[in-house]
Enzyme design. Sequence first.
Site, short mmCIF file in Angstrom:
data_model
loop_
_atom_site.label_atom_id
_atom_site.label_comp_id
_atom_site.label_asym_id
_atom_site.label_seq_id
_atom_site.Cartn_x
_atom_site.Cartn_y
_atom_site.Cartn_z
N CYS A 2 0.87 -1.18 0.00
CA CYS A 2 0.00 0.00 0.00
C CYS A 2 0.90 1.23 0.00
O CYS A 2 2.10 1.12 0.22
CB CYS A 2 -0.86 0.04 1.26
SG CYS A 2 -1.88 -1.42 1.46
N ARG A 27 1.38 1.77 -5.94
CA ARG A 27 1.50 0.78 -4.86
C ARG A 27 0.15 0.21 -4.44
O ARG A 27 0.08 -0.70 -3.62
CB ARG A 27 2.18 1.41 -3.63
CG ARG A 27 3.59 1.86 -3.89
CD ARG A 27 4.14 2.51 -2.66
NE ARG A 27 4.32 1.57 -1.57
CZ ARG A 27 5.40 0.83 -1.38
NH1 ARG A 27 6.41 0.93 -2.21
NH2 ARG A 27 5.48 0.00 -0.36
N TRP A 78 -3.92 -1.45 -1.28
CA TRP A 78 -3.91 -2.67 -2.12
C TRP A 78 -4.33 -3.76 -1.17
O TRP A 78 -3.56 -4.20 -0.31
CB TRP A 78 -2.50 -2.89 -2.66
CG TRP A 78 -2.39 -4.13 -3.49
CD1 TRP A 78 -1.93 -5.35 -3.10
CD2 TRP A 78 -2.75 -4.26 -4.87
NE1 TRP A 78 -1.98 -6.22 -4.15
CE2 TRP A 78 -2.47 -5.59 -5.25
CE3 TRP A 78 -3.27 -3.39 -5.83
CZ2 TRP A 78 -2.71 -6.06 -6.53
CZ3 TRP A 78 -3.50 -3.87 -7.10
CH2 TRP A 78 -3.22 -5.19 -7.45
N ASN A 102 0.64 -0.55 6.33
CA ASN A 102 1.01 -1.31 5.14
C ASN A 102 1.68 -2.59 5.66
O ASN A 102 2.61 -2.50 6.44
CB ASN A 102 1.99 -0.50 4.28
CG ASN A 102 2.48 -1.27 3.07
OD1 ASN A 102 1.88 -2.26 2.67
ND2 ASN A 102 3.57 -0.80 2.48
N GLY A 103 1.19 -3.73 5.24
CA GLY A 103 1.77 -4.99 5.71
C GLY A 103 0.69 -5.99 6.05
O GLY A 103 -0.47 -5.83 5.65
N GLU A 484 8.40 -20.62 -19.46
CA GLU A 484 8.28 -19.26 -18.93
C GLU A 484 9.45 -18.38 -19.42
O GLU A 484 9.23 -17.22 -19.79
CB GLU A 484 8.21 -19.32 -17.40
CG GLU A 484 8.17 -17.99 -16.66
CD GLU A 484 7.02 -17.07 -17.03
OE1 GLU A 484 6.10 -17.49 -17.75
OE2 GLU A 484 7.07 -15.90 -16.63
N LYS A 488 8.83 -15.03 -21.67
CA LYS A 488 9.30 -13.70 -21.23
C LYS A 488 10.13 -13.06 -22.33
O LYS A 488 9.98 -11.88 -22.63
CB LYS A 488 10.12 -13.89 -19.95
CG LYS A 488 9.98 -12.87 -18.91
CD LYS A 488 8.81 -12.95 -17.97
CE LYS A 488 7.47 -13.07 -18.57
NZ LYS A 488 6.42 -13.47 -17.71
N GLU A 491 7.90 -11.94 -25.26
CA GLU A 491 7.02 -10.80 -24.95
C GLU A 491 7.73 -9.46 -25.04
O GLU A 491 7.17 -8.50 -25.54
CB GLU A 491 6.55 -10.92 -23.49
CG GLU A 491 5.39 -11.82 -23.27
CD GLU A 491 4.87 -11.64 -21.85
OE1 GLU A 491 5.60 -11.98 -20.90
OE2 GLU A 491 3.75 -11.17 -21.69
N HIS A 507 12.97 -35.31 -30.83
CA HIS A 507 11.86 -35.72 -31.69
C HIS A 507 11.46 -34.64 -32.69
O HIS A 507 10.37 -34.68 -33.24
CB HIS A 507 10.65 -36.11 -30.83
CG HIS A 507 10.94 -37.28 -29.93
ND1 HIS A 507 11.07 -38.56 -30.41
CD2 HIS A 507 11.20 -37.34 -28.60
CE1 HIS A 507 11.36 -39.39 -29.41
NE2 HIS A 507 11.46 -38.66 -28.29
N LYS A 608 -1.84 -5.63 -20.03
CA LYS A 608 -1.57 -6.23 -18.71
C LYS A 608 -2.68 -7.19 -18.33
O LYS A 608 -2.43 -8.24 -17.77
CB LYS A 608 -1.42 -5.12 -17.65
CG LYS A 608 -1.08 -5.62 -16.27
CD LYS A 608 0.31 -6.26 -16.24
CE LYS A 608 0.62 -6.91 -14.91
NZ LYS A 608 1.68 -7.93 -15.05
#
Length: 613
Positions: A2, A27, A78, A102-103, A484, A488, A491, A507, A608
């Site tokens: 946050c 944030r 958040w 925050n936490g 992955e 990446k 992208e 193969h 996104k």
Amino acid sequence: MCGIVGYVGSKDALPILLGGLEALEYRGYDSSGLALVRGGAVEVTRATGKLAELKKLFAQRAGDTKEPATQGIGHTRWATHGRPTETNAHPHSAGRVSLIHNGIIENYLELRASLEKQGCVFKSETDTEVAAHLLNTLLEKGLETREAFRQMCQAVRGSYAFLAIDQKTPGHIYVAKNSTPIILGRGEGESFIASDIPALLPHTRRIIVLEDGDLADVSADFIYLENRGTPIERREEQVTWDPITAQKGGFKHFMLKEIFDQAQVVGDTIRGRFSIETGAIMLPELAALETAAQRLRRVVLVACGTAWHACLEGKFFIENFAKIPCEVDYASEFRYRPQLFDADTLVIAVSQSGETLDTLGAIECAKGKALTLAVCNVVGASICRRADMVLYTHAGPEISVASTKAFSTQLIALELLGLFLAEKRGVMSADQRRSILEMMIHVPAAISAALKVEPQVIAAAKSFCTARDFLFLGRGTCYPIALEGALKLKEISYIHAEGYPAGEMKHGPIALIDERMPVVVILQRDKLLFEKTLSNLKEVEARGAKVLVITDAADDKTLGVVADSIIRVPYVSPELSPLLLNIPLQMLAYHVAVMNGTDVDLPRNLAKSVTVE
Ligand code: M6R
């Protein structure tokens, strides 16, 4: 994650606080709020949605008050505990106290139960409100504010940056930090507080970075500091960053910042969710699974993109730990196939945003027929609202289109889920769970160590950045990491890349290999997989490819002979190898993209959150 701001001085606090929150909106942005101190009274204003909603409320009230408030605290949220509603927005108030946080407070349920017994009435679903009530309760017992604040922090277990105001001590803001960032700013006859530098830059460049265990009593002309009860002094630093660099934490791009956030957010995702002493996995949000776990005959994991790769890793956790057959499906495929499952099936949707249309469609198909669970990063997102249960990751807002930190938190959350199911099904002893958890607690430190390979990754990126095709190979739990790594790179650098199971290469794809094709081999320590992948690596090397090995295996002479470069990350455990081995791949994609001059955070053609089919 946050955003927090505070101001005490002689200027109008409102524009300073709103400006600070605006700089910190990256944030968190599901709700926001301010507490302003005016003439000895504290006024709290909160709103759901983006900061613009809070600003609208103040714009409507413009001119209502003559005296500006010269002190206040603000928060942009958040959500982690509790939906993004106005009641759950910060500041939280209890008697004389207004408090923002925050936490994550791990022991909030026990604190809340004890405070309720003492007569406290809670209005929100948050963990934060317990801190406000606890502080007020201590003040009511007659403690002086700083001491009450100190005792409140001592009673809380978890991560926090707290800012608190006591109506009876205007001119003071009480600040504490543990595992969550908070910075003080010094001006002439005024002081500032923020969770990140961008919020301070319009006002001051003189900052003090608080350390874990610090407590500060901040007033306009003086800042008192102590660490775990001992008065201390902290060095004042001068910030030279421009505001845009500051928002990215000094990194050139959000993607790189988010790669470097991973030790923190993986720690946030596991914190308070298990007991090392008993081996118990504490996920009260999955209460509905406690009894259902016994009868589960099948698990289906659905997702898109990077989250789908996390599902491939999740399959290992669920099958190996909980002994339930598990399939992984692309959400876009799953939703248009016959739904041949019943109430003994658990369908798990994994999504960072919780808004991906195909994943949402998949969970809607399963709803009512099977048990549904969302593993998601955004509290209250559409997928979370449709699923029967939600297990949140705590990656905080992910700004860069290329997902990095969300993936790591998904892996660790799925590992916890596998252990939880194993415990409830009685298929894994407490000792076995304990030994896995003992390794899990070392992951944040191991990530920090893995991040140190960046100079070697830059060197590898330099030698490979002009290639037009890449092959990524891995076996077992390293195969999803190969996928992955390739995704990446595609992208953000627009270079063609394919991820392949190392044993499958002979193969077909082996025909592609020549000296122009870099091959990235992800090689884990596991003896069998190491030897088998090494054989595949020799096949590649024999055909002239340039080979980059990413490994957590101890030094091996054979490896040195076949690889052009080797990048080593720390070894934690077989289950957690993929998380650490993925970090150099994220960095490789990033640096190759930077060297090719692409728009790293906003790559072409990508969004996104993909809310179309
Ligand atoms: O928000 P989600 O996790 O549901 O998003 C799924 C994919 O769109 C996402 O992972 C995408 O592949 C990323 N751009 C990968 O970096």
